[in-house]
Design a protein around this motif. Structure first.
Motif, PDB file in Angstrom:
ATOM      1  N   LYS A  17       0.875  -1.155   0.000  1.00 34.60           N
ATOM      2  CA  LYS A  17       0.000   0.000   0.000  1.00 34.60           C
ATOM      3  C   LYS A  17       0.919   1.214   0.000  1.00 34.60           C
ATOM      4  O   LYS A  17       1.781   1.339   0.873  1.00 34.60           O
ATOM      5  N   ILE A  18       0.744   2.091  -0.994  1.00 36.43           N
ATOM      6  CA  ILE A  18       1.686   3.194  -1.148  1.00 36.43           C
ATOM      7  C   ILE A  18       0.958   4.514  -1.403  1.00 36.43           C
ATOM      8  O   ILE A  18      -0.167   4.535  -1.894  1.00 36.43           O
ATOM      9  N   VAL A  19       1.636   5.605  -1.033  1.00 37.01           N
ATOM     10  CA  VAL A  19       1.236   6.948  -1.450  1.00 37.01           C
ATOM     11  C   VAL A  19       2.170   7.326  -2.592  1.00 37.01           C
ATOM     12  O   VAL A  19       3.389   7.427  -2.407  1.00 37.01           O
ATOM     13  N   CYS A  20       1.627   7.506  -3.793  1.00 36.67           N
ATOM     14  CA  CYS A  20       2.457   7.749  -4.965  1.00 36.67           C
ATOM     15  C   CYS A  20       3.126   9.125  -4.889  1.00 36.67           C
ATOM     16  O   CYS A  20       2.506  10.113  -4.483  1.00 36.67           O
ATOM     17  N   GLU A  21       4.375   9.174  -5.298  1.00 42.40           N
ATOM     18  CA  GLU A  21       5.115  10.425  -5.327  1.00 42.40           C
ATOM     19  C   GLU A  21       4.487  11.380  -6.356  1.00 42.40           C
ATOM     20  O   GLU A  21       3.835  10.940  -7.307  1.00 42.40           O
ATOM     21  N   VAL A  41      -7.681   1.781  -5.557  1.00 47.60           N
ATOM     22  CA  VAL A  41      -7.405   3.187  -5.237  1.00 47.60           C
ATOM     23  C   VAL A  41      -8.128   3.562  -3.942  1.00 47.60           C
ATOM     24  O   VAL A  41      -9.355   3.506  -3.866  1.00 47.60           O
ATOM     25  N   TRP A  42      -7.353   3.974  -2.936  1.00 42.92           N
ATOM     26  CA  TRP A  42      -7.922   4.429  -1.661  1.00 42.92           C
ATOM     27  C   TRP A  42      -8.342   5.894  -1.737  1.00 42.92           C
ATOM     28  O   TRP A  42      -9.355   6.285  -1.143  1.00 42.92           O
ATOM     29  N   SER A  43      -7.557   6.712  -2.437  1.00 42.90           N
ATOM     30  CA  SER A  43      -7.870   8.137  -2.576  1.00 42.90           C
ATOM     31  C   SER A  43      -7.003   8.713  -3.683  1.00 42.90           C
ATOM     32  O   SER A  43      -6.098   8.060  -4.204  1.00 42.90           O
ATOM     33  N   GLY A  44      -7.285   9.989  -4.025  1.00 41.63           N
ATOM     34  CA  GLY A  44      -6.529  10.651  -5.071  1.00 41.63           C
ATOM     35  C   GLY A  44      -7.273  10.635  -6.398  1.00 41.63           C
ATOM     36  O   GLY A  44      -8.406  10.165  -6.502  1.00 41.63           O
ATOM     37  N   GLU A  45      -6.613  11.178  -7.419  1.00 41.16           N
ATOM     38  CA  GLU A  45      -7.185  11.245  -8.762  1.00 41.16           C
ATOM     39  C   GLU A  45      -6.131  10.840  -9.779  1.00 41.16           C
ATOM     40  O   GLU A  45      -4.956  11.168  -9.633  1.00 41.16           O
ATOM     41  N   GLY A  46      -6.557  10.137 -10.800  1.00 41.87           N
ATOM     42  CA  GLY A  46      -5.616   9.743 -11.832  1.00 41.87           C
ATOM     43  C   GLY A  46      -6.297   9.099 -13.015  1.00 41.87           C
ATOM     44  O   GLY A  46      -7.525   9.037 -13.091  1.00 41.87           O
ATOM     45  N   GLY A  68      -1.372 -10.949 -19.603  1.00 41.07           N
ATOM     46  CA  GLY A  68      -1.554 -10.505 -20.979  1.00 41.07           C
ATOM     47  C   GLY A  68      -1.983  -9.063 -21.104  1.00 41.07           C
ATOM     48  O   GLY A  68      -1.960  -8.502 -22.200  1.00 41.07           O
ATOM     49  N   ASP A  69      -2.388  -8.433 -19.990  1.00 36.27           N
ATOM     50  CA  ASP A  69      -2.819  -7.033 -20.027  1.00 36.27           C
ATOM     51  C   ASP A  69      -1.620  -6.097 -20.194  1.00 36.27           C
ATOM     52  O   ASP A  69      -0.559  -6.304 -19.589  1.00 36.27           O
ATOM     53  N   HIS A  70      -1.819  -5.056 -21.012  1.00 37.44           N
ATOM     54  CA  HIS A  70      -0.878  -3.948 -21.079  1.00 37.44           C
ATOM     55  C   HIS A  70      -1.479  -2.796 -20.278  1.00 37.44           C
ATOM     56  O   HIS A  70      -2.645  -2.443 -20.474  1.00 37.44           O
ATOM     57  N   THR A  71      -0.723  -2.212 -19.380  1.00 41.10           N
ATOM     58  CA  THR A  71      -1.249  -1.180 -18.482  1.00 41.10           C
ATOM     59  C   THR A  71      -0.305   0.012 -18.393  1.00 41.10           C
ATOM     60  O   THR A  71       0.904  -0.118 -18.614  1.00 41.10           O
ATOM     61  N   SER A  72      -0.883   1.157 -18.045  1.00 37.28           N
ATOM     62  CA  SER A  72      -0.099   2.351 -17.733  1.00 37.28           C
ATOM     63  C   SER A  72      -0.981   3.260 -16.887  1.00 37.28           C
ATOM     64  O   SER A  72      -2.194   3.071 -16.816  1.00 37.28           O
ATOM     65  N   ALA A  73      -0.371   4.243 -16.232  1.00 35.05           N
ATOM     66  CA  ALA A  73      -1.158   5.130 -15.368  1.00 35.05           C
ATOM     67  C   ALA A  73      -0.390   6.409 -15.071  1.00 35.05           C
ATOM     68  O   ALA A  73       0.841   6.440 -15.085  1.00 35.05           O
ATOM     69  N   THR A  74      -1.162   7.480 -14.801  1.00 39.73           N
ATOM     70  CA  THR A  74      -0.623   8.741 -14.306  1.00 39.73           C
ATOM     71  C   THR A  74      -1.580   9.254 -13.235  1.00 39.73           C
ATOM     72  O   THR A  74      -2.677   8.710 -13.058  1.00 39.73           O
ATOM     73  N   HIS A  75      -1.182  10.311 -12.526  1.00 36.95           N
ATOM     74  CA  HIS A  75      -2.079  10.861 -11.517  1.00 36.95           C
ATOM     75  C   HIS A  75      -1.887  12.361 -11.378  1.00 36.95           C
ATOM     76  O   HIS A  75      -0.975  12.957 -11.952  1.00 36.95           O
ATOM     77  N   ASN A  76      -2.813  12.967 -10.619  1.00 41.95           N
ATOM     78  CA  ASN A  76      -2.773  14.394 -10.354  1.00 41.95           C
ATOM     79  C   ASN A  76      -1.800  14.640  -9.195  1.00 41.95           C
ATOM     80  O   ASN A  76      -2.059  14.211  -8.069  1.00 41.95           O
ATOM     81  N   PRO A  77      -0.683  15.322  -9.422  1.00 43.53           N
ATOM     82  CA  PRO A  77       0.301  15.528  -8.340  1.00 43.53           C
ATOM     83  C   PRO A  77      -0.280  16.247  -7.130  1.00 43.53           C
ATOM     84  O   PRO A  77       0.196  16.065  -6.005  1.00 43.53           O
ATOM     85  N   GLN A  78      -1.316  17.091  -7.358  1.00 47.08           N
ATOM     86  CA  GLN A  78      -1.956  17.783  -6.240  1.00 47.08           C
ATOM     87  C   GLN A  78      -2.879  16.860  -5.443  1.00 47.08           C
ATOM     88  O   GLN A  78      -3.193  17.132  -4.292  1.00 47.08           O
ATOM     89  N   LYS A  79      -3.314  15.789  -6.075  1.00 47.97           N
ATOM     90  CA  LYS A  79      -4.150  14.789  -5.413  1.00 47.97           C
ATOM     91  C   LYS A  79      -3.580  13.414  -5.716  1.00 47.97           C
ATOM     92  O   LYS A  79      -4.150  12.643  -6.481  1.00 47.97           O
ATOM     93  N   LEU A  81      -2.319   9.591  -5.934  1.00 43.92           N
ATOM     94  CA  LEU A  81      -3.007   8.330  -5.701  1.00 43.92           C
ATOM     95  C   LEU A  81      -2.437   7.623  -4.478  1.00 43.92           C
ATOM     96  O   LEU A  81      -1.219   7.581  -4.272  1.00 43.92           O
ATOM     97  N   VAL A  82      -3.327   7.095  -3.664  1.00 47.56           N
ATOM     98  CA  VAL A  82      -2.967   6.159  -2.599  1.00 47.56           C
ATOM     99  C   VAL A  82      -3.569   4.829  -3.025  1.00 47.56           C
ATOM    100  O   VAL A  82      -4.790   4.724  -3.228  1.00 47.56           O
TER     101      VAL A  82
END
Length: 261
Positions: A17-21, A41-46, A68-79, A81-82
């Protein structure tokens, strides 16, 4: 995964369980995922992309990525992702696999299971793997159950569904009381007509049918385990006519109250 044995779940070391930088991003790799990844996702936006499809995510967003899934992700630095991620495999051939994505409406129990799973492996815990396998099975059942929720209830607001369930629970706890639709609707803060419509949509039974069923179920319990006779049970559950009670009881159970006792 519904019928997979807990021992068939293979616990992999990638879990946290992490708080993303602020500058965090999950880059798409050349090779697809080699195992299952439960991503919550516990909280945040992305934004999370699975197989080229983007999903706007926030609290309650839950993915079950598959091999087999290809995945990627980004998030809002002000909010930021946890999130919790749990990688695992299953050694058995499985047919009942939860949907790849959903937004959980009820998160407390699911989050408790996730937190418990991660804590097991933070320090050396006795029988951690065995308990972890059980929790993984519970998590999969939770997701499968979420996938099976009736479509009509998905369109009802969470608050309305909660109110209806509270009234239904009140009826179940007081089977011997007189339950008029008008009174139950007032308890829910709704008009009798609207309450009746939504009660049936959410519980699958009309108000009258639900009241009768709870009375008969309680009557069965009292006859079997409380040592009460038919007259005492009928009186306890608000029946003034013992013959009407017996007839209604047989309609719902196929047996008379005296046969049950």
């Amino acid at each position: 995964m519904l019928h997979a044995s807990p021992s068939s779940f293979v616990i992999l070391p990638a879990l946290a369980k992490i708080v993303c930088e602020p500058g965090w991003k999950w880059q798409k790799r050349e090779k697809p995922l080699q195992n299952y990844d439960l991503f919550y996702v516990w909280s945040g936006e992305g934004t999370v992309v699975r197989r080229g499809v983007p999903y706007q995510v926030g609290k309650g967003s839950c993915f079950l990525f598959r091999p087999g899934d290809h995945t990627s992700a980004t998030h809002n630095p002000q909010k930021p992702l946890v999130l919790t991620y749990i990688h695992f495999d299953v050694t058995e051939n499985v047919a009942d696999i939860p949907e790849p994505y959903r937004e959980l409406s009820e998160t407390v129990e699911f989050e408790h299971l996730l937190a418990r799973y991660v804590r097991l492996f933070l320090v050396k815990t006795f029988a951690a793997e065995e308990e972890g396998q059980l929790i993984l099975k519970q998590l999969m059942i939770h997701l499968l159950r979420e996938d099976q929720v009736m479509p009509v209830e998905r369109h009802v607001s969470n608050q309305l569904a909660e109110v209806i369930h509270e009234v239904a629970n009140y009826v179940s706890q007081h089977p011997g009381a007189v339950h008029r639709v008008e009174d139950l609707a007032a308890r829910a803060g709704l008009s009798p007509r609207y309450f009746s419509i939504k009660f049936k949509e959410i519980t699958g039974s009309s108000v009258q049918s639900y009241v009768i069923r709870t009375r008969i179920e309680r009557a069965q319990h009292l006859l079997l385990y409380a040592g009460m006779n038919v007259t005492e049970v009928a009186d306890a559950l608000g029946y003034r006519d013992i013959f009407f009670f017996s007839r209604q009881f047989k309609q719902h159970t196929g047996k008379s109250p005296s046969e049950i006792r």
